[in-house]
Design a protein around this motif. Structure first.
Motif, PDB file in Angstrom:
ATOM      1  N   TYR B 912      78.455  11.189 -50.828  1.00 23.52           N
ATOM      2  CA  TYR B 912      77.630   9.999 -51.033  1.00 23.52           C
ATOM      3  C   TYR B 912      76.421  10.101 -50.097  1.00 23.52           C
ATOM      4  N   SER B 913      75.225   9.905 -50.651  1.00 26.48           N
ATOM      5  CA  SER B 913      74.013   9.993 -49.844  1.00 26.48           C
ATOM      6  C   SER B 913      73.524   8.592 -49.519  1.00 26.48           C
ATOM      7  N   PRO B 914      73.597   8.191 -48.253  1.00 25.99           N
ATOM      8  CA  PRO B 914      73.090   6.861 -47.906  1.00 25.99           C
ATOM      9  C   PRO B 914      71.576   6.769 -48.055  1.00 25.99           C
ATOM     10  N   ASN B 915      70.892   7.914 -47.916  1.00 20.48           N
ATOM     11  CA  ASN B 915      69.438   7.883 -48.085  1.00 20.48           C
ATOM     12  C   ASN B 915      69.049   7.615 -49.526  1.00 20.48           C
ATOM     13  N   LEU B 916      69.846   8.119 -50.435  1.00 19.93           N
ATOM     14  CA  LEU B 916      69.525   7.997 -51.856  1.00 19.93           C
ATOM     15  C   LEU B 916      70.374   6.929 -52.531  1.00 19.93           C
ATOM     16  N   ASP B 917      71.398   6.448 -51.836  1.00 23.37           N
ATOM     17  CA  ASP B 917      72.363   5.499 -52.384  1.00 23.37           C
ATOM     18  C   ASP B 917      72.918   6.002 -53.720  1.00 23.37           C
TER      19      ASP B 917
END
Lengths: 199, 965
Positions: B912-917
């Motif tokens: 899961y990418s928090p930058n890209l959500d």
């Protein structure tokens, strides 16, 4: 893991940089075994076909037989690991802050970074060969592995260079091994020393 | 407890130190030095256990730990030999393999049902009618096995030790002692190994002559010389359990396995006394002659009741004489032969009023009233052909000692490749075909008289000395004409129960029926009947089985042979084989600092690396926070585990150019270049960054787990190419950190870096040498995580201090350490592959979008021909990026990618990418589905198929602007 009663109060197993104070030492029953950390002491290496001649030019002994160690002065040695790789050990000087050289000393003599890549420990005492037999498959008894001999072998499944020479007048094994494995190797040695009465 | 015999009987016990233990809940008294078995016998308790199949009562047979009759249960472990278990063990002991009580075993009924349980019945039963196995299985499982394992038991500390010697002498009987002395006197370093606590072997219990003093004196003399010899190391209570090539011998002693490396080896392992096969020969109270000798001499026990001796050789007479002289009531000697070879033995018996029945055998043993101990023996005439010719008399006795002969302890010799041949004249197996440097001595070499045994030991030592290059005396002439084996000590009874193999409850008919059913080969007989498969490994059953099969198949015993001897000789603990575990693990110089910062350490190859900083319960949170810190501020990661290799010399660039896929001849000094390594099959096997420090000097990084292979490959190719350069693996010499994030430059400036770090002076992919607080630093501007970043490589001893300096300098910006799991997310956002994770053993550069890193103009690089071929083929799969909504089931690495229901690839990375959500990942997919916007099916846990959107790589900062700041 068994308990580790030390001669001197050491809070943790050896690790950089607190591994380097020479006071770090494990000692067994009197005369039996002493394991000391000499990693602060100066050591340098050279590899290449020019090295034997270069050593002579520096006034150091020419060690023609690989896997031998010869004294080069008071507390100084030259260790031959092959016909073209030599380590210079200096028990008189420390070298913690020394910048490692990387430039060739002659066109065919390249410095090695053994000061930083390898820790230097010294194991002395009558039972040193018996202790090593618990960790190493090479016979290091005096009859087979006398003073002046070097073995490049395995100890507790890691690579180690074992050099048999005097340190401060006492015969023992210098152990050189990858610094990243120091904590593991120290605990393996310490564990093996328990039956000899580590204290 | 019955009173013990006076000294000198009882060589193993200390009468001044009484001990006790509980057996089956009852207190049993004895002395220090007693075993569980000896103490029980001293208390007239012969029933120790129940047999494996028929649950027949069993007691000691050999008193040497050579059979399964005395397997007992202790609190900590099952299947312990009562003959070897010390009385002061400190644990309660019980019998095993019974239901109810040891004396009243309900499963005793199986003995009467024996006719319905022939050998191999389980191969033919239980599967008809169809489905019935389900009913049988739980019952059989319940009954299978012996004893109860204590799953709570904590194993003791066990380890291993090497031992080195010139001559290893296995067995410290008269032959072994003589051999050890001779070898040591000849200048060899000798290791003497014996499984008993007391040196001397048969000298400690057997009376070799009517003159008792001779053997006692010899033992004392040998003992004294061996123990005082500076060239002999003695390991007693130590079992040599195997022979491996070049005399590599595992010797078990206590909680340690000695790995003995011997130049030569002398086997003085002796021979195993054989039982006579007659009806009910397994009743408690029926023992081998050597067992009765041990009971008397070692433990000073005089068994209650009368004693009879069944002799197949003269040695059994000595047992009778010894027993009588010790005060036992010896009623009769029954000799299978017409007369003893040594006529003076008849006189000796007569002098002592011991009845002698020659040309007879015990045809049946009868139990006492309880059915738990021998009560009577039926003596029958033997016809000229050796068969039972009719009953002669019945003799009341509680103990019967028997000896049908001896079988060489052949196991170690045969493991070393020796073979056994049967000599019809002596009815004896002999060993021949020994491995180089291996010698036999004593009764294992078919020598039995005391004088000859000792001479044979000395001869073996001389042969060993000669093999070692020492001077040795001329071998002595050894002559031994003693006949110790009876040719047919097997007496079938109409009612059966003549046991050939005590371990497996095998009778004469079981062995013979195996042959009748077509199992002519001894190996097949073993597997069909299980003969020799018990704990005693055929010590007592191999010889009678060979004789029975030979007769049944009308072949010679030599043709029949014995089954293959394999290690171990005796059952051994897995804990001893494992020993102390060695699990090397590597720490970076900053290890303690990571721990102090609360790092959650994870393995990375042999390294321990911070996965992230914080408790693993909140893993997602820590990774998210660390990733955002790198993207928006500044972070620092320890990358000391990266491999480092230096190539120095005039041909360094040429070597690089030949090895890696890119071109390196024209790489400018002070620049770095991505380096991809393929193997001869065109498969991507590693990658790294190559920095050119000087015209003749490259510093190349390699993956954490791949550096050893890369270094090995470099040495291999250099051995062929013979270029002028030096190659060094400097992984341990240099530690490294990566300072990354928009504020990385400011932090390093604050740390006192002595060079201009501006983008103009130190652009992306440049290499420079600098100093930070006098620490020499090799600086590489790289962008693995996709941000402005500097890799700082420093001598290992200085890395600890560098970390402190950078952390202190970064404090005003809130610098945050990040772990390898966070780094994996950050590089995934950039679409950077990790070789080994996003590649496999088939990945070529075209599949993983590395065609740009392959220089097609240069004439050669390792794997170039294969790369050309595979990249000309149509792609069968392609590594693509995919994304999913955050709430979709998250695929894991290894989950399958499907196309029309067929497997076309797998997920290699997913986070899961928090930058890209978004959930983003890399996967191998069908090339037809590689276009951005395509949909791929990914089968996740429990077969749930999710549809992921193929996404252009990189996911983050597609123009690479951030890393080039």
């Amino acid at each position: 893991m068994r308990g580790r009663p030390y001669e001197l109060p050491i809070a943790q197993p050896p690790r950089l940089p607190c591994r380097y104070p020479c006071s770090h030492r494990v000692r067994c029953a009197p005369g039996s075994l002493t394991l000391s950390d000499l990693s602060l002491q100066r050591r340098s290496g050279l590899r290449g076909s020019d090295v034997p001649d270069w050593l002579v030019q520096q006034g150091l002994p020419r060690v023609d037989t690989p896997n031998r160690i010869e004294a080069a002065g008071e507390q100084q040695w030259v260790m031959a690991l092959s016909k073209r790789e030599f380590w210079m050990l200096d028990g008189n000087q420390t070298a913690l802050e020394e910048r490692p050289a990387s430039v060739a000393v002659t066109p065919n003599a390249w410095p090695l970074y053994c000061q930083h890549s390898h820790v230097w420990w010294h194991l002395s005492g009558d039972d040193r060969a018996a202790l090593m037999a618990k960790l190493c498959g090479v016979d290091l008894s005096e009859a087979v592995f006398p003073v002046g001999h070097v073995a490049q072998t395995q100890m507790a499944r890691i690579s180690v260079i074992v050099a048999h020479h005097d340190w401060q007048g006492v015969a023992g094994f210098s152990l050189f091994l990858d610094q990243s494995l120091a904590a593991y190797a120290w605990s393996a040695l310490e564990d093996a020393m328990q039956e000899f009465g580590a204290c | 407890m019955n009173p013990r015999l006076d000294a000198p009987y009882g060589s193993l016990i200390d009468r001044n130190q009484p001990r006790s233990f509980t057996f089956e809940g009852e207190t049993v008294n004895g002395y220090l030095g007693d075993t569980v078995a000896s103490a029980l016998i001293a208390n007239n308790h012969w029933l120790l256990s129940r047999s494996f199949k028929y649950h027949r009562p069993r007691g000691p047979l050999s008193m040497a730990g050579h059979d399964a009759n005395t397997l007992v249960q202790t609190a900590s472990a099952p299947n312990r030999l009562a003959e070897e278990l010390p009385i002061d063990l400190g644990e309660a002991v019980s019998g095993q393999n019974y239901v109810g009580s040891l004396k009243r075993d309900w499963l005793r009924a199986l003995d009467w049902l024996g006719r319905f349980l022939p050998v191999g019945f389980y191969y033919r039963a239980f599967y008809k009618p169809f489905g019935v196995w389900r009913l049988w299985e739980p019952m059989i499982r319940h009954m299978a096995g012996l004893g109860v394992a204590n799953l709570e038991s904590q194993p003791p500390y066990r380890d291993k030790q090497y031992l080195f010697c010139d001559v290893a002498v296995i067995g410290a009987g008269p032959a072994g002692l003589s051999a050890a002395l001779e070898a040591a006197n000849g200048g060899a370093q000798v290791l003497l190994v014996d499984e008993n606590t007391q040196l001397g072997g048969a000298l400690t219990y057997h009376r070799f002559d009517t003159d008792v003093e001779s053997s006692t004196t010899l033992l004392s003399s040998l003992h004294q010389q061996v123990l005082g010899h500076q060239h002999i190391r003695v390991l007693s209570s130590a079992l040599c359990n195997a022979w491996f090539t070049d005399h590599y011998l595992p010797v078990l002693q206590g909680d340690r396995m000695f790995k003995v490396r011997a130049e030569t080896c002398i086997l003085a392992t002796g021979s195993t006394e054989q039982h006579v096969v007659f009806r009910n020969n397994d009743l408690p109270g029926i023992v081998l002659c050597s067992a009765l000798d041990r009971i008397i001499r070692h433990y000073a026990i005089a068994p209650e009741g009368d004693v009879a001796v069944l002799a197949g050789n003269d040695l059994a007479y000595h047992t009778a004489l010894q027993a009588h002289d010790a005060g036992l009531s010896v009623t009769a000697v029954i000799d299978l032969r017409p007369s003893p070879d040594d006529e003076t033995l008849c006189e000796a018996l007569a002098t002592r009023n011991i009845r002698l029945e020659t040309g007879a055998t015990v045809s049946e043993a009868l139990a006492d009233r309880d059915g738990l101990r021998l009560g009577n023996i039926m003596v029958s005439h033997l016809a000229a052909d050796g068969s039972v010719a009719g009953e002669r008399c019945r003799i009341a006795c509680a103990t019967l000692a028997m000896s049908a002969g001896f079988m060489p302890a052949y196991q170690l010799a045969c493991q070393a490749g020796a073979s056994l041949s049967y000599d019809d004249a002596s009815a004896h197996f002999k060993i021949s075909g020994l491995a180089e440097g291996l010698f036999l001595a004593g009764s294992v070499n078919s020598v039995h008289t005391l004088e000859a045994v000792c001479a044979d030991g000395r001869n073996a030592a001389r042969a060993a000395l000669t093999a070692l290059g020492h001077n040795a005396d001329t071998p002595e002439t050894v002559s031994c004409t003693a006949r110790v084996n009876h040719p047919w000590p097997i007496f079938k009874h109409p009612k059966g129960r003549e046991f050939v193999d005590f371990d497996e409850d095998l009778q004469i008919k079981d062995i013979v029926n195996a042959a009748r059913q077509g199992y002519r080969d001894i190996q097949l007989v073993k597997r069909f009947s299980t003969v020799g498969m018990g704990p005693s490994q055929g010590r007592h059953s191999a010889l009678p089985t060979a004789r029975l099969i030979a007769k049944a198949t009308q072949r010679s015993v030599t043709e029949t042979g014995v089954t293959t001897a394999r290690p171990p000789v005796k059952p051994e603990l897995l804990g001893l084989i494992a020993g102390r575990g060695f699990d090397p693990h590597r720490h970076t110089p900053m290890h303690e600092q990571h721990l102090a910062l609360g790092a959650h350490m994870i393995p990375a190859g042999t390294w321990r690396r911070p996965g992230f900083y914080g408790d693993p319960v909140h893993r997602e949170r820590w990774i998210r926070e660390e990733a955002l810190a790198v993207r928006n501020n500044v972070g620092i990661i320890d990358v000391s585990t990266l491999g480092g290799i230096e190539l120095r010399g005039p041909d360094a660039a040429e070597f690089m150019n030949r090895l890696y896929t890119f071109g390196f001849l024209k790489q400018p000094v002070g620049r770095t270049r991505y380096a991809v390594l393929t193997n001869e099959h065109g498969v991507v096997i590693d990658d790294g960054v190559a920095a050119r420090l000087a015209d003749d000097h490259f510093y190349v990084t390699a993956t954490t787990t791949g550096v050893d292979r890369v270094y090995r490959d470099m040495l291999k190719w250099q051995a062929q190419w013979r270029l002028s350069l030096d190659i060094s693996n400097v992984t341990a010499a240099f530690a490294a950190v990566n300072v990354a994030g928009p504020n990385a430059r400011r932090v390093l400036e604050a740390a006192g870096c002595d060079i201009d770090l501006s983008a103009e002076a130190f652009p992306y992919l440049d290499y420079q040498e600098a100093a930070i607080a006098d620490i020499p630093v090799r600086m590489l501007r790289v962008g693995f995580v996709g941000e402005l970043g500097y890799e700082l490589h420093v001598p290992s001893m200085m890395a600890h201090r560098l970390w402190e300096i950078v952390m202190a300098a970064g404090a005003p910006w809130g610098i945050r350490p990040f772990g390898v799991e966070t780094q994996r997310l950050l590089r995934l956002e950039k679409g950077h592959i990790i070789v080994g994770q996003d590649t496999d053993g088939m990945s070529h550069p075209g599949e993983v979008h590395l065609a740009w890193a392959v220089n097609r103009k240069k004439p050669f690089f390792v794997g170039c021909r294969s790369v050309d071929i595979v990249m000309q083929q149509p792609l069968s799969r392609l590594l693509i990026g995919f994304s999913l909504s955050p709430d979709a089931p998250r695929p894991k690495e290894g989950h399958l990618v499907l196309k029309d229901g067929d497997i076309v690839g797998n997920v290699t990375s997913c986070e899961y990418s928090p930058n890209l959500d978004r959930v983003i990942g890399l996967a191998y997919a069908h090339p037809d589905d590689a276009a951005p916007g395509s949909i791929i099916d990914v089968r996740t846990d429990n077969g749930v198929v999710v549809q992921a959107i193929v996404t252009t790589l990189p996911f983050y900062d597609p123009d690479n602007e951030r890393q080039t700041l």
